[in-house]
Design a protein around this motif. Structure first.
Motif, mmCIF file in Angstrom:
data_model
loop_
_atom_site.group_PDB
_atom_site.id
_atom_site.type_symbol
_atom_site.label_atom_id
_atom_site.label_comp_id
_atom_site.label_asym_id
_atom_site.label_seq_id
_atom_site.Cartn_x
_atom_site.Cartn_y
_atom_site.Cartn_z
ATOM 1 N N CYS A 150 52.315 -71.247 -32.934
ATOM 2 C CA CYS A 150 51.821 -71.125 -34.302
ATOM 3 C C CYS A 150 51.510 -72.517 -34.840
ATOM 4 C CB CYS A 150 52.855 -70.439 -35.187
ATOM 5 S SG CYS A 150 52.302 -70.289 -36.908
ATOM 6 N N GLN A 151 50.331 -72.662 -35.396
ATOM 7 C CA GLN A 151 49.915 -73.953 -35.928
ATOM 8 C C GLN A 151 50.497 -74.215 -37.306
ATOM 9 O OE1 GLN A 151 45.680 -73.606 -35.598
ATOM 10 N NE2 GLN A 151 45.769 -73.472 -33.384
ATOM 11 N N ARG A 152 50.982 -73.178 -37.981
ATOM 12 C CA ARG A 152 51.537 -73.359 -39.315
ATOM 13 C C ARG A 152 53.021 -73.709 -39.266
ATOM 14 N NH1 ARG A 152 51.419 -68.491 -43.364
ATOM 15 N NH2 ARG A 152 49.246 -69.052 -43.625
ATOM 16 N N CYS A 153 53.838 -72.882 -38.579
ATOM 17 C CA CYS A 153 55.291 -73.079 -38.633
ATOM 18 C C CYS A 153 55.887 -73.635 -37.339
ATOM 19 C CB CYS A 153 55.996 -71.784 -39.018
ATOM 20 S SG CYS A 153 56.006 -70.522 -37.717
ATOM 21 N N GLY A 154 55.096 -73.718 -36.270
ATOM 22 C CA GLY A 154 55.583 -74.266 -35.013
ATOM 23 C C GLY A 154 56.335 -73.284 -34.129
ATOM 24 N N HIS A 155 56.401 -72.020 -34.532
ATOM 25 C CA HIS A 155 57.076 -71.008 -33.715
ATOM 26 C C HIS A 155 56.341 -70.851 -32.391
ATOM 27 C CE1 HIS A 155 57.956 -66.612 -32.775
ATOM 28 N NE2 HIS A 155 59.149 -67.192 -32.739
ATOM 29 N N ALA A 156 57.108 -70.719 -31.310
ATOM 30 C CA ALA A 156 56.524 -70.555 -29.980
ATOM 31 C C ALA A 156 57.118 -69.313 -29.314
ATOM 32 C CB ALA A 156 56.802 -71.777 -29.127
ATOM 33 N N LYS A 157 56.274 -68.580 -28.614
ATOM 34 C CA LYS A 157 56.731 -67.389 -27.897
ATOM 35 C C LYS A 157 55.987 -67.320 -26.569
ATOM 36 C CE LYS A 157 57.428 -62.525 -28.066
ATOM 37 N NZ LYS A 157 58.345 -61.676 -28.665
ATOM 38 N N LEU A 158 56.726 -66.971 -25.526
ATOM 39 C CA LEU A 158 56.130 -66.818 -24.205
ATOM 40 C C LEU A 158 55.619 -65.386 -24.062
ATOM 41 C CD1 LEU A 158 55.705 -68.564 -21.714
ATOM 42 C CD2 LEU A 158 57.858 -67.704 -20.830
ATOM 43 N N LEU A 159 54.335 -65.232 -23.748
ATOM 44 C CA LEU A 159 53.707 -63.919 -23.646
ATOM 45 C C LEU A 159 53.294 -63.643 -22.208
ATOM 46 C CD1 LEU A 159 51.343 -64.174 -26.738
ATOM 47 C CD2 LEU A 159 53.588 -63.094 -26.641
ATOM 48 N N ASP A 160 53.432 -62.405 -21.795
ATOM 49 C CA ASP A 160 53.037 -61.972 -20.460
ATOM 50 C C ASP A 160 51.591 -61.473 -20.541
ATOM 51 O OD1 ASP A 160 52.628 -60.536 -18.064
ATOM 52 O OD2 ASP A 160 54.751 -60.022 -17.943
ATOM 53 N N PRO A 161 50.677 -62.035 -19.749
ATOM 54 C CA PRO A 161 49.281 -61.591 -19.834
ATOM 55 C C PRO A 161 49.094 -60.128 -19.467
ATOM 56 C CG PRO A 161 49.579 -63.009 -17.932
ATOM 57 C CD PRO A 161 50.852 -63.056 -18.721
#
Length: 78
Positions: free
Chosen positions: A25-36
């Motif tokens: 996220c460019q706003r809050c910096g939250h990161a999540k790993l997503l499975d394609p």
């Protein structure tokens, strides 16, 4: 199956390369790993550019996170 070494520009490319995607996220910096594989099930075989507007940060709700392929491939097909 040979390992895919080309550029990762779509969800299909990420799947072929066995790479998960970091959504940042460019706003809050939250990161999540997503499975394609799950994203393909929901969004279809779209480019990363076309997938971005359809995703939303779970923390702040901002749309269009950055999608960055994880450096190392997953160890096995689950």
């Amino acid at each position: 199956m040979r390992e895919y070494n080309g550029p990762i520009a779509s969800l299909a490319d990420a799947f072929k390369a066995k790479r998960n995607l970091w959504a940042l996220c460019q706003r809050c910096g939250h990161a999540k790993l997503l499975d394609p594989r799950s994203l393909i099930g929901k969004l279809g075989y779209v480019s990363l550019k076309d997938a971005r507007p359809k995703l939303r940060c779970a923390r702040c709700g901002q749309r269009k996170p950055s999608l960055i392929p994880k450096e190392e491939p997953w160890s096995s097909m689950r």
